[in-house]
Motif scaffolding. Structure first.
Motif, mmCIF file in Angstrom:
data_model
loop_
_atom_site.group_PDB
_atom_site.id
_atom_site.type_symbol
_atom_site.label_atom_id
_atom_site.label_comp_id
_atom_site.label_asym_id
_atom_site.label_seq_id
_atom_site.Cartn_x
_atom_site.Cartn_y
_atom_site.Cartn_z
ATOM 1 N N PHE A 20 45.976 40.509 47.065
ATOM 2 C CA PHE A 20 46.215 39.118 47.437
ATOM 3 C C PHE A 20 46.261 38.237 46.192
ATOM 4 C CE2 PHE A 20 44.581 41.006 51.262
ATOM 5 C CZ PHE A 20 45.163 40.302 52.304
ATOM 6 N N ARG A 21 46.960 37.142 46.306
ATOM 7 C CA ARG A 21 46.935 36.115 45.269
ATOM 8 C C ARG A 21 46.456 34.815 45.903
ATOM 9 N NH1 ARG A 21 51.025 32.532 45.886
ATOM 10 N NH2 ARG A 21 52.730 33.142 47.284
ATOM 11 N N ILE A 22 45.768 34.010 45.125
ATOM 12 C CA ILE A 22 45.287 32.727 45.632
ATOM 13 C C ILE A 22 46.413 31.711 45.546
ATOM 14 C CG2 ILE A 22 43.671 30.842 45.247
ATOM 15 C CD1 ILE A 22 41.612 32.845 44.407
ATOM 16 N N ASP A 23 46.772 31.163 46.695
ATOM 17 C CA ASP A 23 47.880 30.214 46.802
ATOM 18 C C ASP A 23 47.313 28.799 46.890
ATOM 19 O OD1 ASP A 23 50.112 28.735 47.395
ATOM 20 O OD2 ASP A 23 50.918 30.160 48.841
ATOM 21 N N SER A 80 35.207 25.449 46.450
ATOM 22 C CA SER A 80 34.404 25.766 45.268
ATOM 23 C C SER A 80 35.209 26.662 44.325
ATOM 24 C CB SER A 80 33.101 26.452 45.691
ATOM 25 O OG SER A 80 33.383 27.692 46.306
ATOM 26 N N TYR A 81 34.511 27.372 43.464
ATOM 27 C CA TYR A 81 35.184 28.241 42.504
ATOM 28 C C TYR A 81 35.899 29.390 43.217
ATOM 29 C CZ TYR A 81 32.338 25.803 39.048
ATOM 30 O OH TYR A 81 31.749 24.837 38.275
ATOM 31 N N GLU A 82 37.042 29.768 42.678
ATOM 32 C CA GLU A 82 37.829 30.843 43.287
ATOM 33 C C GLU A 82 37.081 32.169 43.290
ATOM 34 O OE1 GLU A 82 41.540 31.039 41.265
ATOM 35 O OE2 GLU A 82 42.265 29.102 42.017
ATOM 36 N N ILE A 83 36.273 32.399 42.265
ATOM 37 C CA ILE A 83 35.546 33.664 42.172
ATOM 38 C C ILE A 83 34.570 33.824 43.332
ATOM 39 C CG2 ILE A 83 33.764 32.667 40.678
ATOM 40 C CD1 ILE A 83 35.148 36.272 40.569
ATOM 41 N N ILE A 84 33.997 32.702 43.804
ATOM 42 C CA ILE A 84 33.061 32.770 44.930
ATOM 43 C C ILE A 84 33.793 33.195 46.196
ATOM 44 C CG2 ILE A 84 31.502 31.430 46.394
ATOM 45 C CD1 ILE A 84 30.819 29.728 43.995
ATOM 46 N N SER A 85 34.965 32.621 46.423
ATOM 47 C CA SER A 85 35.757 32.997 47.596
ATOM 48 C C SER A 85 36.165 34.466 47.536
ATOM 49 C CB SER A 85 37.006 32.118 47.686
ATOM 50 O OG SER A 85 36.657 30.769 47.895
ATOM 51 N N SER A 86 36.591 34.896 46.363
ATOM 52 C CA SER A 86 36.990 36.298 46.208
ATOM 53 C C SER A 86 35.815 37.236 46.460
ATOM 54 C CB SER A 86 37.549 36.530 44.800
ATOM 55 O OG SER A 86 38.702 35.739 44.581
ATOM 56 N N MET A 87 34.642 36.850 45.978
ATOM 57 C CA MET A 87 33.450 37.679 46.187
ATOM 58 C C MET A 87 33.065 37.736 47.659
ATOM 59 S SD MET A 87 31.095 36.622 42.896
ATOM 60 C CE MET A 87 29.679 37.533 43.539
ATOM 61 N N LEU A 88 33.207 36.617 48.366
ATOM 62 C CA LEU A 88 32.887 36.600 49.797
ATOM 63 C C LEU A 88 33.795 37.553 50.575
ATOM 64 C CD1 LEU A 88 32.144 32.900 50.825
ATOM 65 C CD2 LEU A 88 30.679 34.888 51.160
ATOM 66 N N HIS A 89 35.088 37.481 50.300
ATOM 67 C CA HIS A 89 36.032 38.359 50.993
ATOM 68 C C HIS A 89 35.786 39.824 50.623
ATOM 69 C CE1 HIS A 89 38.826 35.544 52.994
ATOM 70 N NE2 HIS A 89 38.453 34.708 52.044
ATOM 71 N N ARG A 126 40.811 20.721 53.397
ATOM 72 C CA ARG A 126 40.923 21.556 52.211
ATOM 73 C C ARG A 126 40.590 22.999 52.566
ATOM 74 N NH1 ARG A 126 43.535 21.909 47.422
ATOM 75 N NH2 ARG A 126 42.347 23.169 45.942
ATOM 76 N N VAL A 127 41.496 23.900 52.261
ATOM 77 C CA VAL A 127 41.272 25.318 52.527
ATOM 78 C C VAL A 127 41.641 26.112 51.278
ATOM 79 C CG1 VAL A 127 41.741 25.086 55.000
ATOM 80 C CG2 VAL A 127 43.614 25.681 53.439
ATOM 81 N N ARG A 128 41.218 27.362 51.268
ATOM 82 C CA ARG A 128 41.642 28.277 50.204
ATOM 83 C C ARG A 128 42.475 29.374 50.845
ATOM 84 N NH1 ARG A 128 37.582 28.551 46.373
ATOM 85 N NH2 ARG A 128 38.914 27.123 45.232
ATOM 86 N N VAL A 129 43.611 29.653 50.240
ATOM 87 C CA VAL A 129 44.582 30.557 50.849
ATOM 88 C C VAL A 129 44.749 31.801 49.987
ATOM 89 C CG1 VAL A 129 46.950 30.809 51.666
ATOM 90 C CG2 VAL A 129 45.796 28.597 51.860
ATOM 91 N N PHE A 130 44.579 32.957 50.624
ATOM 92 C CA PHE A 130 44.874 34.240 49.992
ATOM 93 C C PHE A 130 46.183 34.741 50.597
ATOM 94 C CE2 PHE A 130 40.401 33.683 49.442
ATOM 95 C CZ PHE A 130 40.088 34.292 48.236
ATOM 96 N N ALA A 131 47.182 34.908 49.754
ATOM 97 C CA ALA A 131 48.514 35.275 50.236
ATOM 98 C C ALA A 131 48.819 36.728 49.896
ATOM 99 C CB ALA A 131 49.569 34.364 49.618
#
Length: 329
Positions: free
Chosen positions: A155-158, A84-93, A170-175
């Protein structure tokens, strides 16, 4: 790696069930046990259980894994919002980090509050008024939010497809890139604040727990009350060790191995497996070591066992009677 991620996902969802159900039971027992000492601290026990449920829910939504290379540490999100949107992942973390830090700060307040009440420290009791509690909540929330936001900004989203290929989905990666030169100021500030917070927390826990334990030999109260207070001290101490054993030490080990230039690859996910088990262990400690809770559960199980040995005709009525008795105790 695909097998490893599948096992990790299964572990995440199993621990979700093992966390939510026992913690919900702790909340129920806390508000239905008619013992003064339990009722006195029922909100503390309930809030702790609610936070553990929220932590577990966040971990379940994130479905986290880790992967370490010589250059970067990857925090992988495999949950339902990974695409989904990157902002949602960032908010979850960020929410997960916020809950973790809040839980550590809450430990300080809980031990200080119990010390103030049991040992009759009037200076500290003045802090735990409605106004004082509100101020503590505001300060704690601000500190938790600051640490969480600083942490996620490191972190940056990779979007590397190579990392996606490792997991077969499909995964979202925080590097997090390793600091090759001078340590970044924001990261250094975050590390110092977290280290100080953890140190202060466990110093307060040890000092107040020792004072509470010693005070039980001097306070003029019934043996039952003294015994229950000691049980609560044991429960709180063991629960206070859970973040240290399941979260802090695994992260420290990863940092030590990285500095020793030992790259663990997908085995960094073992740390995440331990993250998931921390909120699961929390309620079982309460249910076992707090005697009134343990006795109620044992009586309930005993009656269920007796029901299974009875006739089929009377079993349904007996079960209804058991649940009626359980609900009104």
């Amino acid at each position: 790696m695909k097998t490893f991620s599948t096992v990790n996902t299964i572990n995440t969802h199993i621990t979700t069930v093992l966390c939510i159900v026992p913690n919900a039971l702790v909340i129920y027992l806390t508000f239905t046990t008619a013992i003064t000492e339990i009722r006195r601290y029922r909100w503390i026990l309930a809030v702790q259980s609610v936070i553990e449920i929220l932590i577990c829910a966040a971990l379940s939504l994130i479905d986290m894994a880790m992967y370490e290379t010589c250059d970067e540490l990857y925090v992988i999100e495999m949950g339902i919002f990974a695409d989904s949107y990157e902002i949602i992942s960032s908010m979850l973390h960020t929410c997960y980090s916020f809950l973790l830090v809040s839980n550590i700060i809450l430990l300080q307040l809980i031990f200080t509050f119990r010390y103030a009440m049991i040992c009759s420290n009037h200076v500290l009791q003045e802090i735990f008024t409605v106004r004082g509690a509100l101020i503590c909540c505001i300060i704690g929330s601000f500190l938790s939010a600051f640490i969480s936001v600083v942490g996620i900004t490191q972190f940056r989203i990779d979007t590397s497809s190579a990392v996606n290929g490792l997991f077969g989905r499909r995964v979202r990666v925080f590097a997090l890139k390793r600091a090759g030169g001078p340590f970044p100021l924001g990261r250094a500030a975050g590390v110092i604040i977290v280290a100080c917070l953890i140190s202060v927390t466990y110093v307060i826990i040890i000092l107040t727990a020792v004072r509470i334990w010693i005070s039980q030999t001097r306070i003029n109260s019934s043996e039952k009350t003294k015994r229950l207070r000691k049980q609560l001290v044991v429960v709180m101490l063991l629960q206070a060790l859970l973040p240290l054993l399941f979260i802090i030490l695994p992260v420290v080990m990863l940092i030590i191995l990285a500095n020793l230039q030992v790259w663990v690859g997908e085995y960094a996910t073992i740390a995440v497996v331990l993250f998931n088990w921390e909120p699961c262990a929390h309620p079982f400690i309460t249910l076992y070591f707090v005697a009134p809770f343990r006795k109620r559960i044992c009586r309930f199980l005993q009656k269920i066992t007796d029901c299974s040995c009875g006739s089929a005709e009377s079993s349904s009525q007996t079960v209804l009677h058991v649940f009626h008795t359980w609900a009104h105790k």
